[in-house]
Motif scaffolding. Structure first.
Motif, PDB file in Angstrom:
ATOM      1  N   ASP A 110      13.227 -12.462   8.029  1.00  0.00           N
ATOM      2  CA  ASP A 110      13.668 -11.235   7.167  1.00  0.00           C
ATOM      3  C   ASP A 110      12.732 -10.514   6.427  1.00  0.00           C
ATOM      4  OD1 ASP A 110      16.618 -11.772   7.187  1.00  0.00           O
ATOM      5  OD2 ASP A 110      16.015 -13.854   6.452  1.00  0.00           O
ATOM      6  N   ALA A 111      11.609 -11.298   6.209  1.00  0.00           N
ATOM      7  CA  ALA A 111      10.148 -10.899   5.602  1.00  0.00           C
ATOM      8  C   ALA A 111       9.162 -11.556   5.994  1.00  0.00           C
ATOM      9  CB  ALA A 111      10.567 -11.049   3.862  1.00  0.00           C
ATOM     10  N   VAL A 112       7.909 -10.924   5.782  1.00  0.00           N
ATOM     11  CA  VAL A 112       6.650 -11.458   5.974  1.00  0.00           C
ATOM     12  C   VAL A 112       5.454 -11.421   4.819  1.00  0.00           C
ATOM     13  CG1 VAL A 112       4.670 -11.633   7.468  1.00  0.00           C
ATOM     14  CG2 VAL A 112       6.704 -11.070   8.189  1.00  0.00           C
ATOM     15  N   VAL A 113       5.148 -12.142   4.223  1.00  0.00           N
ATOM     16  CA  VAL A 113       4.260 -12.309   3.151  1.00  0.00           C
ATOM     17  C   VAL A 113       2.855 -12.658   3.819  1.00  0.00           C
ATOM     18  CG1 VAL A 113       3.365 -13.179   1.072  1.00  0.00           C
ATOM     19  CG2 VAL A 113       5.908 -13.373   1.541  1.00  0.00           C
ATOM     20  N   HIS A 114       2.059 -11.439   3.645  1.00  0.00           N
ATOM     21  CA  HIS A 114       0.737 -11.637   4.541  1.00  0.00           C
ATOM     22  C   HIS A 114      -0.459 -11.796   3.388  1.00  0.00           C
ATOM     23  CE1 HIS A 114      -2.249 -10.734   7.309  1.00  0.00           C
ATOM     24  NE2 HIS A 114      -2.558  -9.425   6.984  1.00  0.00           N
ATOM     25  N   PRO A 140      10.919  -6.905  10.043  1.00  0.00           N
ATOM     26  CA  PRO A 140      11.290  -7.410   8.784  1.00  0.00           C
ATOM     27  C   PRO A 140      10.405  -6.835   7.503  1.00  0.00           C
ATOM     28  CG  PRO A 140       9.560  -8.789   9.937  1.00  0.00           C
ATOM     29  CD  PRO A 140      10.099  -7.692  10.894  1.00  0.00           C
ATOM     30  N   HIS A 141      10.711  -6.901   6.448  1.00  0.00           N
ATOM     31  CA  HIS A 141       9.948  -6.498   5.192  1.00  0.00           C
ATOM     32  C   HIS A 141       8.584  -7.290   5.150  1.00  0.00           C
ATOM     33  CE1 HIS A 141      10.137  -6.540   0.528  1.00  0.00           C
ATOM     34  NE2 HIS A 141       9.204  -5.891   1.099  1.00  0.00           N
ATOM     35  N   LEU A 142       7.578  -6.331   5.018  1.00  0.00           N
ATOM     36  CA  LEU A 142       6.249  -6.805   5.242  1.00  0.00           C
ATOM     37  C   LEU A 142       5.638  -6.557   3.730  1.00  0.00           C
ATOM     38  CD1 LEU A 142       3.637  -7.820   6.685  1.00  0.00           C
ATOM     39  CD2 LEU A 142       3.156  -5.385   7.297  1.00  0.00           C
ATOM     40  N   VAL A 143       5.260  -7.802   2.887  1.00  0.00           N
ATOM     41  CA  VAL A 143       4.693  -7.725   1.703  1.00  0.00           C
ATOM     42  C   VAL A 143       3.013  -8.079   1.854  1.00  0.00           C
ATOM     43  CG1 VAL A 143       4.904  -8.870  -0.430  1.00  0.00           C
ATOM     44  CG2 VAL A 143       6.918  -8.667   0.966  1.00  0.00           C
ATOM     45  N   TYR A 144       2.449  -7.225   1.351  1.00  0.00           N
ATOM     46  CA  TYR A 144       0.898  -7.341   1.394  1.00  0.00           C
ATOM     47  C   TYR A 144       0.249  -7.512   0.210  1.00  0.00           C
ATOM     48  CZ  TYR A 144      -3.936  -6.508   2.826  1.00  0.00           C
ATOM     49  OH  TYR A 144      -5.156  -6.543   3.064  1.00  0.00           O
ATOM     50  N   LEU A 174       7.428  -0.339   9.046  1.00  0.00           N
ATOM     51  CA  LEU A 174       8.436  -1.248   8.437  1.00  0.00           C
ATOM     52  C   LEU A 174       8.710  -1.022   7.050  1.00  0.00           C
ATOM     53  CD1 LEU A 174       5.771  -4.091   9.972  1.00  0.00           C
ATOM     54  CD2 LEU A 174       8.257  -3.651  10.732  1.00  0.00           C
ATOM     55  N   PRO A 175       9.582  -1.865   6.663  1.00  0.00           N
ATOM     56  CA  PRO A 175      10.100  -1.813   5.242  1.00  0.00           C
ATOM     57  C   PRO A 175       8.637  -2.448   4.658  1.00  0.00           C
ATOM     58  CG  PRO A 175      11.437  -3.436   6.518  1.00  0.00           C
ATOM     59  CD  PRO A 175      10.841  -2.428   7.400  1.00  0.00           C
ATOM     60  N   TRP A 176       8.356  -1.926   3.427  1.00  0.00           N
ATOM     61  CA  TRP A 176       7.132  -2.527   3.006  1.00  0.00           C
ATOM     62  C   TRP A 176       6.859  -2.569   1.504  1.00  0.00           C
ATOM     63  CZ3 TRP A 176       3.465   0.364   0.461  1.00  0.00           C
ATOM     64  CH2 TRP A 176       3.814   1.645   0.411  1.00  0.00           C
ATOM     65  N   THR A 177       6.121  -3.529   0.854  1.00  0.00           N
ATOM     66  CA  THR A 177       5.685  -3.766  -0.388  1.00  0.00           C
ATOM     67  C   THR A 177       4.190  -4.080  -0.258  1.00  0.00           C
ATOM     68  OG1 THR A 177       7.863  -4.265  -0.944  1.00  0.00           O
ATOM     69  CG2 THR A 177       6.277  -4.788  -2.695  1.00  0.00           C
TER      70      THR A 177
END
Length: 299
Positions: A110-114, A140-144, A174-177
């Motif tokens: 669902d999400a990736v925290v990079h 998936p939601h990519l969080v950086y 991608l959906p991102w933050t």
């Protein structure tokens, strides 16, 4: 965008509402109803989240918080589970340097925290490979995680790489933050430890000020963002106090038991000038609660 289901998340010690909205891509997140309840009104959403750099200082804090909130966590590693590692997570093999194994690692997430980093030299290529693999695996939601001042310190390679990674994430499709934070408390103590064989302890001079934040608070914020709606560039996260680099270095050195002199260096160039002028600070985002001395005492 798929419908979101509200889910309560415990306090992070940061500003913001106590509720976040969990993005639920179709067929990925799992819903578990409360025992004895035949309806969904008592259900809790559990997401599948991949953490890159999950064995590092920041990544471990992200993993810890996600596990506390009962999410299913995968940790990406080139070598798999280390001997003696007891974290209750799924270890998946994958290499951000080559792209090998990223497809299976990302499948169903669902999400990736990079959080993984090569300290600038390979970050851009790693982030690009991750984004490409994530698009192919279902978006998936990519969080950086980035750095306060990445766009205000000219000519510094690491900051330039972080800024380019931000661009890759934002333009990935991608959906991102993206979350920018100030320097971590642990960075200061590690820099002092790295100089243990020198006759003095070097630090930045010229009145350079820093606003360090605890890795724990940064990890909790990243975990909160990962289970929330993609939000683009969110408000920065900075520590609760601004102190000179010399003062912080002296405090870290004394805590390490050394009485060596702390020698400030005044460096030339535009990057150092920007740092002296406060490029690394976010005084209006001093929402962290753990001060540097509290961090040292806890250690």
């Amino acid at each position: 965008m798929p419908p979101a289901v509200p889910r309560a998340v415990g306090g992070t010690g940061l500003s913001g509402p106590p509720m976040v909205r969990l993005r639920v891509p179709a067929g990925s997140a799992r819903m578990e109803a409360a025992e004895g309840d035949d309806h969904d009104h008592g259900a809790i959403m559990h997401s599948v989240i991949l953490v890159t750099g999950g064995t590092g200082t920041l990544g471990r804090e992200v993993v810890r918080r996600l596990l506390e909130d009962e999410h299913e966590v995968r940790v990406l590693s080139r070598r798999g589970r280390a001997e003696g590692e007891r974290l209750p997570v799924e270890w998946v093999r994958g290499d951000l340097r080559t792209g090998g194994g990223l497809g299976p690692a990302l499948s169903g997430t669902d999400a990736v925290v990079h959080c993984a980093t090569a300290n600038g030299s390979g970050d851009v290529a790693m982030t690009r490979r991750l984004a490409e693999a994530a698009r192919a695996a279902g978006a998936p939601h990519l969080v950086y995680i980035s750095i306060v001042g990445a766009d205000r310190v000219p000519g510094f390679p690491y900051y330039r790489a972080k800024l380019e990674c931000e661009r890759i994430v934002a333009e990935s499709g991608l959906p991102w933050t993206v979350l920018r934070t100030t320097q971590f408390h642990g960075l200061i103590t590690r820099l002092v430890a790295a100089q243990r064989r020198l006759p003095v302890v070097l630090t930045l001079g010229g009145g350079v000020r820093l606003q360090p934040v605890a890795e724990r608070e940064a990890g909790e914020r990243l975990a909160e963002l990962a289970v929330g709606e993609p939000a683009g560039r969110v408000a920065d996260l900075a520590g609760p106090e601004i102190r000179t680099a010399r003062d912080l270095t002296r405090a870290a050195a004394r805590a390490a038991g050394t009485r060596r002199s702390v020698v400030p260096l005044r460096l030339p160039g535009k990057a150092f000038r920007a740092v002296r002028e406060g490029a690394l600070l976010a005084p209006d985002r001093a929402v962290g609660r753990i001060a540097f001395d509290d961090f040292r005492s806890a250690r």
